[in-house]
Design a protein around this motif. Structure first.
Motif, PDB file in Angstrom:
ATOM      1  N   ILE A  39       0.837  -1.193   0.000  1.00  0.00           N
ATOM      2  CA  ILE A  39       0.000   0.000   0.000  1.00  0.00           C
ATOM      3  C   ILE A  39       0.875   1.248   0.000  1.00  0.00           C
ATOM      4  O   ILE A  39       0.667   2.159  -0.794  1.00  0.00           O
ATOM      5  CB  ILE A  39      -0.974  -0.026   1.195  1.00  0.00           C
ATOM      6  CG1 ILE A  39      -2.043  -1.103   0.972  1.00  0.00           C
ATOM      7  CG2 ILE A  39      -1.619   1.342   1.400  1.00  0.00           C
ATOM      8  CD1 ILE A  39      -2.939  -1.364   2.154  1.00  0.00           C
ATOM      9  N   SER A  79       1.255   3.806  -3.116  1.00  0.00           N
ATOM     10  CA  SER A  79       0.832   5.194  -2.858  1.00  0.00           C
ATOM     11  C   SER A  79       1.971   6.159  -3.123  1.00  0.00           C
ATOM     12  O   SER A  79       1.775   7.226  -3.719  1.00  0.00           O
ATOM     13  CB  SER A  79       0.346   5.345  -1.412  1.00  0.00           C
ATOM     14  OG  SER A  79      -0.809   4.583  -1.182  1.00  0.00           O
ATOM     15  N   ALA A 118      -0.786   6.714   2.201  1.00  0.00           N
ATOM     16  CA  ALA A 118      -1.937   6.810   1.295  1.00  0.00           C
ATOM     17  C   ALA A 118      -2.668   8.129   1.500  1.00  0.00           C
ATOM     18  O   ALA A 118      -3.104   8.765   0.528  1.00  0.00           O
ATOM     19  CB  ALA A 118      -2.880   5.619   1.508  1.00  0.00           C
ATOM     20  N   LEU A 166      -6.421   2.367  -2.197  1.00  0.00           N
ATOM     21  CA  LEU A 166      -5.323   2.012  -1.303  1.00  0.00           C
ATOM     22  C   LEU A 166      -5.573   2.555   0.104  1.00  0.00           C
ATOM     23  O   LEU A 166      -5.289   1.878   1.092  1.00  0.00           O
ATOM     24  CB  LEU A 166      -3.994   2.530  -1.858  1.00  0.00           C
ATOM     25  CG  LEU A 166      -3.506   1.849  -3.128  1.00  0.00           C
ATOM     26  CD1 LEU A 166      -2.344   2.611  -3.739  1.00  0.00           C
ATOM     27  CD2 LEU A 166      -3.140   0.401  -2.862  1.00  0.00           C
TER      28      LEU A 166
END
Length: 133
Positions: free
Chosen positions: A1, A5, A80, A101
Motif C-alpha cells: 500500500i 501510494s 496513502a 489504497l
C-alpha cells in the motif's frame, strides 16, 4: 500500500504543473513525498529485519511481528493519506488507485487484529524482557 501510494504520489507530483512549475518543486509537496519515503523505508527495514530473525520452530516471535503490523499498518495509511493530499481532488476519485489504497489501509487497522490488540500484546510481551533488544 505504501509503495504503490508513494509511486502514485511521486509520478503525479512530477507530471502535474501549477503556477508554471512541477508540483514536486513546492515545499509542502516535497515534505509529503520525503516523509512518505522515509517512513516506507523504515517499515520495510523493520519488516525484513523481523522476518530475518524469526525462528519458525519456536514460540516468542510476537513482539516484533505485532510491532511490524502496528507500524506498517499506520504508516501505510499515512502514506496513502499523503498521496490523496498531493493529488488533491484526483486522489479522492475512485478512478485513481490511491483512493482504494487508503480504504484498504484503513481496513488493515481492523482486520488481522485491531491495532489495540497489538498494543496489548506488545506491552504484555515487553513486560517479560530484561532489556530492550
Amino acid at each position: 500500500i505504501a509503495r504503490r501510494s508513494l509511486e502514485a504520489m511521486n509520478a503525479y507530483a512530477t507530471d502535474r504543473r501549477a503556477f508554471g512549475a512541477s508540483l514536486r518543486d513546492f515545499g509542502q509537496i516535497q515534505r509529503h513525498i520525503a516523509e512518505s519515503y522515509a517512513e516506507y523505508m523504515a517499515g520495510k527495514t523493520y519488516l525484513y529485519q523481523t522476518a530475518l530473525g524469526l525462528d519458525l520452530d519456536a514460540a516468542g516471535n510476537r513482539l516484533d511481528t505485532d510491532g511490524v503490523k502496528l507500524y506498517c499498518t499506520t504508516m501505510g495509511k499515512n502514506v496513502a493519506d499523503r498521496a490523496i493530499q498531493v493529488m488533491g481532488g484526483y486522489g479522492y476519485m475512485g478512478e485513481y488507485a490511491v483512493e482504494r489504497l487508503w480504504r484498504d489501509a484503513k481496513l488493515l487497522e481492523i482486520g488481522g487484529g485491531t491495532l489495540e490488540s497489538h498494543h496489548k500484546n506488545m506491552v504484555r510481551d515487553m513486560s517479560q524482557l530484561d532489556a530492550m533488544p
